[in-house]
Design an enzyme around this catalytic site. Structure first.
Site, mmCIF file in Angstrom:
data_model
loop_
_atom_site.group_PDB
_atom_site.id
_atom_site.type_symbol
_atom_site.label_atom_id
_atom_site.label_comp_id
_atom_site.label_asym_id
_atom_site.label_seq_id
_atom_site.Cartn_x
_atom_site.Cartn_y
_atom_site.Cartn_z
ATOM 1 N N ASP A 10 1.442 6.548 -14.404
ATOM 2 C CA ASP A 10 0.518 7.173 -13.468
ATOM 3 C C ASP A 10 0.229 6.219 -12.317
ATOM 4 O OD1 ASP A 10 -1.528 9.367 -12.851
ATOM 5 O OD2 ASP A 10 -2.731 7.534 -12.813
ATOM 6 N N TYR B 228 -3.297 2.180 -5.446
ATOM 7 C CA TYR B 228 -3.254 1.123 -6.459
ATOM 8 C C TYR B 228 -2.418 -0.077 -6.017
ATOM 9 C CZ TYR B 228 -4.835 4.815 -9.709
ATOM 10 O OH TYR B 228 -5.509 5.819 -10.324
ATOM 11 N N LYS C 18 -0.185 9.472 -6.145
ATOM 12 C CA LYS C 18 -1.326 10.178 -5.558
ATOM 13 C C LYS C 18 -1.437 9.843 -4.080
ATOM 14 C CE LYS C 18 -3.851 9.373 -9.871
ATOM 15 N NZ LYS C 18 -3.168 8.109 -10.232
ATOM 16 N N HIS D 243 -5.504 12.450 -4.421
ATOM 17 C CA HIS D 243 -6.274 11.488 -5.225
ATOM 18 C C HIS D 243 -7.759 11.864 -5.291
ATOM 19 C CE1 HIS D 243 -6.104 7.005 -6.540
ATOM 20 N NE2 HIS D 243 -7.010 7.665 -7.235
#
Length: 295
Positions: A46, A51, A76, A107
């Protein structure tokens, strides 16, 4: 003692794709932690543009030799790419080292001016406009399925589902016994929207800590497993996939070992009355973003 299995169940999404029910949450992931996850059996990763770990995941995949066909890769779109999600996707494809994503999520239903940790100018996004751009990415073949993250029933029911040519197959939200999201899970089942739980083990050491809950501890003792195994098994058994995070190879392996809970266990967890949302940025982002958590 309970029946324990390290074979991760596969969940069939509305588009027919098979999603491993236990995935690897990649916030702060490194090449080493991703490689360890691959070695112990994770195949669902994921990711997210925000990130900044997708390149590490891609390097780990390349080193592992695991074929792309065995992997389920999610990314995302962050709020500064809502007008240009194709830019986010191209970066993710390059970083992962692949030519398609299995799943792309919005997101947050929040727009930002950039991807900095200052979260500049947060405000509600134009959901129909963003969704149409994601649909175009499915049409292009670069994305196999699309979905959302942090969407309420209200947003889905009033702003997304009425205009969606391609329906969302996943809604990723915080969920654990202190935030069970029962109505959202049931709504998802009715509309073919699978729920994936982030923070399925709670918020680390933040109190009240669901990992230390007395009911969870009692059930864990009964089955002879750690509390984390009960939390993850509870989610999966109610049809919710999970994406726990860890850098420890031992804990990564442990998180794949699910147990079979009986109806008494499930009822006891359902009756936990403590409410705690560990991820709620709206006080920091401003009152104009509070709608995210309002049904």
């Amino acid at each position: 003692m309970s029946t324990t299995t390290s074979t991760v169940p596969l969940i069939t999404l509305a588009n027919g794709a098979k999603l491993p029910a236990v995935g690897f949450g990649t916030w702060a992931a490194t090449v080493e932690s991703a490689k360890a996850a691959l070695e112990v059996g994770y195949r669902h990763f994921d990711g997210a543009f925000f990130y900044q770990s997708e390149k590490s995941i891609g390097e780990a995949i390349k080193l592992s030799g695991v074929p792309r066909s065995e992997l389920f890769l999610t990314s995302k779109v962050w709020g500064h790419h809502h007008d240009t999600p194709e830019v986010s996707v191209e970066q993710s494809l390059q970083d992962f080292g692949t030519d398609y994503l299995d799943l792309l999520l919005i997101h947050w239903p929040i727009r930002f001016d950039d991807a900095s940790f200052n979260f500049p100018n947060p405000r509600k996004t134009d959901i129909p406009a963003v969704w149409k751009k994601l649909e175009a990415l499915v049409d292009s073949g670069k994305v196999k399925a699309i979905g959302v993250s942090n969407f309420s029933i209200k947003l889905l029911e009033e702003e997304l589902l009425p205009i969606a040519r391609i329906k969302p197959v996943v809604n990723q939200v915080e969920s654990h016994p202190y935030l069970q999201q029962t109505a959202l899970v049931e709504f998802g089942k009715e509309h073919g929207i699978h729920i994936t739980a982030f923070s399925p083990l709670g918020g680390g050491n933040e109190d009240p800590n669901v990992v230390e809950d007395a009911t969870i501890a009692e059930i864990a003792k009964k089955h002879g497993v750690p509390a984390s195994a009960i939390l993850l098994s509870w989610s999966v058994q109610r049809g919710v996939s999970v994406i726990p995070r860890s850098k420890s190879p031992e804990r990564l392996a442990q998180n794949l070992k699910l147990v079979t809970l009986d109806q008494g266990d499930m009822d006891a967890i359902a009756n936990i009355s403590i409410f705690k949302r560990y991820t709620n940025p709206s006080p920091f982002w401003g009152p104009q973003t509070a709608f995210v958590f309002q049904d």
